[in-house]
Design a protein around this motif. Structure first.
Motif, PDB file in Angstrom:
ATOM      1  N   UNK A   9       0.730  -1.467  -0.086  1.00 21.29           N
ATOM      2  CA  UNK A   9       0.114  -0.375  -0.020  1.00 21.29           C
ATOM      3  C   UNK A   9       0.806   1.723   0.157  1.00 21.29           C
ATOM      4  N   UNK A  10       1.588   1.258   0.553  1.00 22.22           N
ATOM      5  CA  UNK A  10       2.895   2.234   1.172  1.00 22.22           C
ATOM      6  C   UNK A  10       3.705   2.496  -0.567  1.00 22.22           C
ATOM      7  N   UNK A  11       3.824   1.364  -1.478  1.00 20.10           N
ATOM      8  CA  UNK A  11       4.728   1.629  -2.708  1.00 20.10           C
ATOM      9  C   UNK A  11       3.680   1.929  -3.485  1.00 20.10           C
ATOM     10  N   UNK A  12       2.181   2.002  -3.174  1.00 19.68           N
ATOM     11  CA  UNK A  12       0.829   2.244  -4.585  1.00 19.68           C
ATOM     12  C   UNK A  12       0.962   3.545  -4.141  1.00 19.68           C
ATOM     13  N   UNK A  13       0.553   4.218  -3.089  1.00 17.24           N
ATOM     14  CA  UNK A  13       0.806   5.034  -3.105  1.00 17.24           C
ATOM     15  C   UNK A  13       1.497   6.286  -3.138  1.00 17.24           C
ATOM     16  N   UNK A  14       2.314   6.221  -2.919  1.00 10.24           N
ATOM     17  CA  UNK A  14       4.196   6.468  -3.298  1.00 10.24           C
ATOM     18  C   UNK A  14       3.866   7.122  -5.115  1.00 10.24           C
ATOM     19  N   UNK A  15       3.264   5.784  -6.074  1.00 13.90           N
ATOM     20  CA  UNK A  15       3.571   5.526  -6.851  1.00 13.90           C
ATOM     21  C   UNK A  15       2.584   6.898  -7.874  1.00 13.90           C
ATOM     22  N   UNK A  16       1.266   6.849  -6.957  1.00 15.12           N
ATOM     23  CA  UNK A  16       0.110   7.721  -7.644  1.00 15.12           C
ATOM     24  C   UNK A  16       1.069   9.076  -7.454  1.00 15.12           C
ATOM     25  N   UNK A  17       1.116   9.325  -6.085  1.00 15.10           N
ATOM     26  CA  UNK A  17       2.058  10.440  -6.045  1.00 15.10           C
ATOM     27  C   UNK A  17       3.013  11.129  -6.845  1.00 15.10           C
ATOM     28  N   UNK A  18       4.019  10.087  -6.990  1.00 17.09           N
ATOM     29  CA  UNK A  18       4.411  10.762  -8.214  1.00 17.09           C
ATOM     30  C   UNK A  18       4.043  10.734  -9.804  1.00 17.09           C
ATOM     31  N   UNK A  19       3.731  11.690 -10.048  1.00 14.62           N
ATOM     32  CA  UNK A  19       2.893  11.754 -11.537  1.00 14.62           C
ATOM     33  C   UNK A  19       3.697  11.384 -12.795  1.00 14.62           C
ATOM     34  N   UNK A  20       4.965  11.933 -12.335  1.00 18.88           N
ATOM     35  CA  UNK A  20       5.913  12.461 -13.878  1.00 18.88           C
ATOM     36  C   UNK A  20       5.663  10.871 -14.359  1.00 18.88           C
ATOM     37  N   UNK A  21       5.736   9.025 -13.130  1.00 19.95           N
ATOM     38  CA  UNK A  21       6.068   7.940 -13.057  1.00 19.95           C
ATOM     39  C   UNK A  21       4.350   7.224 -13.535  1.00 19.95           C
ATOM     40  N   UNK A  22       3.426   8.259 -12.881  1.00 18.76           N
ATOM     41  CA  UNK A  22       2.276   7.223 -12.994  1.00 18.76           C
ATOM     42  C   UNK A  22       1.018   7.294 -13.879  1.00 18.76           C
ATOM     43  N   UNK A  23       1.790   8.945 -14.189  1.00 21.24           N
ATOM     44  CA  UNK A  23       0.318   9.818 -15.480  1.00 21.24           C
ATOM     45  C   UNK A  23       0.999   9.297 -16.418  1.00 21.24           C
ATOM     46  N   UNK A  24       0.716   8.212 -17.549  1.00 16.28           N
ATOM     47  CA  UNK A  24       1.220   8.200 -18.645  1.00 16.28           C
ATOM     48  C   UNK A  24       0.084   8.332 -19.321  1.00 16.28           C
ATOM     49  N   UNK A  25      -1.324   8.738 -19.097  1.00 20.00           N
ATOM     50  CA  UNK A  25      -1.455   8.914 -20.645  1.00 20.00           C
ATOM     51  C   UNK A  25      -2.979   9.938 -19.522  1.00 20.00           C
TER      52      UNK A  25
END
Length: 400
Positions: A149-165
């Motif tokens: 859960x911690x990794x998922x939240x961290x990735x969602x907050x890092x939109x440069x990596x998680x928001x690709x579309x």
């Protein structure tokens, strides 16, 4: 003297002492009785010690049982309130759509359903402890399966990596000009880029029968567009989606079998979309159009005039507008307008090539709130329906 002697008084006193006890029903213990009583006292003391020992054993057993029971209860409670969680950064790729206004609990449920996190509760706890979770924005996130859960939240907050579309929705019935504005705004394109791409359609992948005009072929749908995509990329996705829907409907062949040009079928579908928003009426509106064309009647569709003059929030046209000179004025010109007037969806396209059977030549709205439409075969029937519409408008001032 008449009284007793001293000796007699002493003896009398001893006798009185015995008589006192006797008077109460008591008598002195004998030596044998004293020995028996001592034996009974020793027995009672021994039994008391034994009973105390037994009590300690019983209490100990109860305490041990309670401790064991508490341990099981504790395990059960922990099972109820625990938050199962994965460990690590996860594997694979999964797209997760977060919508505007979606609450943390709803986001957590979405992540669990997508198998990103093991439990919604684990994500909720991590989000609750991290104020940055409130910064999660509506977007399409590229995440991994089986993440902590911690990794998922961290990735969602890092939109440069998680928001690709970026997810872009284009409603049905929009003109190419309206589509241009939607793309320009939602994709945050440089000024004029969308309009310029539409004005140069050679690279957009239009079907041959579109005659180089994107109107009617920018298919309304929700698209996942690569981040930083330009207008041409988005428009190609829309024309490709149209091609897919047309193939699904076998539009070209079905239209030809009914002696229709596929381009004309798209024009009819766009008129249907402009005239009604009730799916159950689509095929009947299509029938009215074809019946009027077969009889050489002018279509007299307000939607074709609106295409030129704009709708301005109304559903009807004015007498002045109906007199304007334009190939899209179906009050003055016979036949179909020269091009589609918006982007139809799969349902209106299907209706255009599969019209309902019926004699109708007219239709009109009779309730603007529900979209109820009445169909007629004669002018008198149609006028009766128009009267219903006028009565509705009279009862709902400033609505018509």
């Amino acid at each position: 003297m008449n009284g007793p002697s001293v000796e007699e008084e002493v003896n009398e006193g001893e006798g009185q002492s015995d008589d006192l006890g006797s008077g109460l029903g008591l008598r002195p213990e004998t030596r044998v009785e004293r020995r028996a009583n001592r034996r009974r006292a020793r027995g009672r003391r021994a039994f008391g010690c034994f009973a105390g020992l037994i009590s300690l054993v019983v209490v100990g057993a109860l305490v041990a049982g309670a401790a064991l029971g508490f341990g099981k209860a504790k395990d059960a409670i922990e099972g109820v309130f625990s938050a199962p969680d994965y460990t690590g950064e996860g594997t694979g790729v999964v797209q997760v759509e977060i919508t505007k206004g979606q609450a943390t609990a709803s986001i957590a449920d979405t992540l669990e359903k997508k198998e990103v996190v093991k439990s919604a509760r684990a994500f909720e706890r991590v989000a609750r402890d991290d104020p940055r979770s409130l910064q999660i924005q509506a977007a399409t996130y590229t995440l991994r399966k089986h993440m902590s859960a911690k990794a998922a939240l961290a990735l969602m907050l890092n939109t440069n990596e998680s928001v690709k579309v970026m997810r872009v929705s284009v409603p049905s019935g929009k003109t190419k000009a309206e589509v241009s504005v939607i793309l320009q705004t939602k994709l945050k394109l440089p000024s004029g880029q969308a309009a310029n791409a539409i004005a140069h359609p050679a690279t957009l992948g239009l079907p041959a029968y579109a005659n180089g005009n994107p109107e009617g072929f920018l298919y309304p749908a929700t698209y996942d567009v690569p981040k930083n995509a330009n207008a041409t990329t988005m428009l190609k996705l829309m024309t490709a989606k149209y091609a897919s829907i047309a193939a699904q409907l076998n539009l070209v062949k079905t239209a030809q079998n009914k002696k229709l040009d596929p381009y004309q079928a798209v024009i009819v579908a766009s008129i249907i979309a402009g005239e009604t928003n009730r799916k159950q009426d689509y095929a009947k509106v299509a029938r009215v159009i074809y019946n009027r064309l077969e009889r050489g009647m002018r279509l007299q569709m307000d939607s074709t005039i609106h295409y030129v003059v704009g709708k301005d929030g109304g559903v009807f046209t004015t007498p002045e507008q109906r007199q304007m000179v334009s190939p899209y004025n179906t009050y003055k010109n016979k036949g179909l307008p020269p091009t589609p007037i918006n982007s139809p969806n799969v349902d209106t396209l299907r209706a255009a090539i599969n019209p309902a059977a019926g004699p109708w030549l007219y239709f009109t709205l009779v309730n603007l709130d529900t979209g109820e439409t009445a169909f007629a075969s004669t002018p008198d029937e149609h006028q009766a329906n128009v009267n219903k519409l006028q009565a509705w408008c009279q009862a709902h001032k400033n609505r018509c």
